[in-house]
Design a protein around this motif. Sequence first.
Motif, PDB file in Angstrom:
ATOM      1  N   ARG A  74       2.776   9.576  -3.984  1.00  0.00           N
ATOM      2  CA  ARG A  74       2.393   8.336  -4.657  1.00  0.00           C
ATOM      3  C   ARG A  74       0.896   8.082  -4.494  1.00  0.00           C
ATOM      4  NH1 ARG A  74       6.113   5.077  -2.708  1.00  0.00           N
ATOM      5  NH2 ARG A  74       7.475   5.328  -4.518  1.00  0.00           N
ATOM      6  N   ASP A  75       0.398   8.298  -3.282  1.00  0.00           N
ATOM      7  CA  ASP A  75      -1.038   8.128  -3.020  1.00  0.00           C
ATOM      8  C   ASP A  75      -1.871   9.125  -3.812  1.00  0.00           C
ATOM      9  OD1 ASP A  75      -0.384   6.110  -1.264  1.00  0.00           O
ATOM     10  OD2 ASP A  75      -0.644   7.325   0.542  1.00  0.00           O
ATOM     11  N   ALA A  76      -1.276  10.288  -4.133  1.00  0.00           N
ATOM     12  CA  ALA A  76      -1.988  11.318  -4.892  1.00  0.00           C
ATOM     13  C   ALA A  76      -1.925  11.071  -6.399  1.00  0.00           C
ATOM     14  CB  ALA A  76      -1.414  12.696  -4.566  1.00  0.00           C
ATOM     15  N   GLY A  77      -1.232   9.993  -6.818  1.00  0.00           N
ATOM     16  CA  GLY A  77      -1.228   9.625  -8.223  1.00  0.00           C
ATOM     17  C   GLY A  77       0.012  10.014  -9.003  1.00  0.00           C
ATOM     18  N   TYR A  78       1.042  10.478  -8.320  1.00  0.00           N
ATOM     19  CA  TYR A  78       2.294  10.830  -8.985  1.00  0.00           C
ATOM     20  C   TYR A  78       3.282   9.662  -8.933  1.00  0.00           C
ATOM     21  CZ  TYR A  78       0.606  15.672  -8.675  1.00  0.00           C
ATOM     22  OH  TYR A  78      -0.133  16.823  -8.783  1.00  0.00           O
ATOM     23  N   ASP A  79       4.382   9.812  -9.665  1.00  0.00           N
ATOM     24  CA  ASP A  79       5.476   8.835  -9.657  1.00  0.00           C
ATOM     25  C   ASP A  79       6.678   9.511  -9.009  1.00  0.00           C
ATOM     26  OD1 ASP A  79       7.237   6.746 -10.183  1.00  0.00           O
ATOM     27  OD2 ASP A  79       7.677   7.477 -12.214  1.00  0.00           O
ATOM     28  N   PRO A  80       6.820   9.438  -7.675  1.00  0.00           N
ATOM     29  CA  PRO A  80       7.842  10.221  -6.979  1.00  0.00           C
ATOM     30  C   PRO A  80       9.201   9.537  -6.894  1.00  0.00           C
ATOM     31  CG  PRO A  80       6.397   9.154  -5.396  1.00  0.00           C
ATOM     32  CD  PRO A  80       5.908   8.743  -6.765  1.00  0.00           C
ATOM     33  N   HIS A  81      10.260  10.350  -6.925  1.00  0.00           N
ATOM     34  CA  HIS A  81      11.637   9.885  -6.809  1.00  0.00           C
ATOM     35  C   HIS A  81      12.411  10.864  -5.930  1.00  0.00           C
ATOM     36  CE1 HIS A  81      11.068   7.200 -10.368  1.00  0.00           C
ATOM     37  NE2 HIS A  81      10.238   8.166 -10.720  1.00  0.00           N
ATOM     38  N   ALA A  82      13.344  10.351  -5.132  1.00  0.00           N
ATOM     39  CA  ALA A  82      14.176  11.215  -4.288  1.00  0.00           C
ATOM     40  C   ALA A  82      15.610  10.704  -4.280  1.00  0.00           C
ATOM     41  CB  ALA A  82      13.621  11.282  -2.874  1.00  0.00           C
ATOM     42  N   PRO A  83      16.339  10.917  -5.369  1.00  0.00           N
ATOM     43  CA  PRO A  83      17.747  10.496  -5.399  1.00  0.00           C
ATOM     44  C   PRO A  83      18.606  11.439  -4.564  1.00  0.00           C
ATOM     45  CG  PRO A  83      17.182  11.644  -7.424  1.00  0.00           C
ATOM     46  CD  PRO A  83      15.916  11.532  -6.636  1.00  0.00           C
TER      47      PRO A  83
END
Length: 263
Positions: free
Chosen positions: A26-35
């Motif tokens: 997230r800090d690197a500019g991505y939109d992360p998800h971990a379902p």
Amino acid sequence: MTTPVLFIHGLCLHASSWDPWIQLFRDAGYDPHAPGWPGDGATVEASRQHPDAIGDHGIDDVVEHFAGVIDRLPSPPILIGHSFGGMIAQKLLGQDRALAAIAIDAAQIKGVLPVPLSALRATLPVFRNPANLHRAVSLTAEQFRFAFANTVSEQESDELHERWTIPAPGKPLFEAATANFDPHSPAKVATDNQTRGPLLLIASGKDHTVPESVTRATLKQYRHSEAVTDLVTFPDRAHSLTIDSGWREVADTCLTWLKQQSL
């Protein structure tokens, strides 16, 4: 639009084990998800309390589950999977459902032949009872140390076991074990896809569960595709490399590779 990143855990770990990675990406500019996988509880404790919900889910179930997650994202994601999550990431990439994939110590796909003795020992808690095909199985602290955390201290191994482990369905292990005898095996990956996104395979030199030889044999399965397929090895790491005290080095390697791919 921010690029989604979908983290896919493997057997025995809860999706929340990706939490440090989520914050970094997230800090690197991505939109992360971990379902989680089908049947996983919202927390480690909830998953441990309801193992019957986790059991009897096979590879196809998990692929379909994450394909549904991808369909609900605003754009195709980057996939990062560990262990069986790495196999799932490769299958989804081969189906052109993702921009790219990183498979870390990925479980054996169809066509990979070496089955080292350490891998057999690591999976013995599941295979010792055929009924585990339809059950969820938990690792003891001692079993976890051999299968995952053999390069960290016993104290750290026990802490990781207590913090992140959950029961795991036995069915994917049985499916992977019989893959080379089943023409329709769910462990088959479209390794000859010429138009898929780039793939990074990450191997650990001291991994008992997915030894480096398995990852190198996986790389050879992609020899008929001209799509980008890279390999990075961490010689002194084991199967716990995504969750132990050295996780940041692995995560930074992933971020660097994605930047090299203009992703």
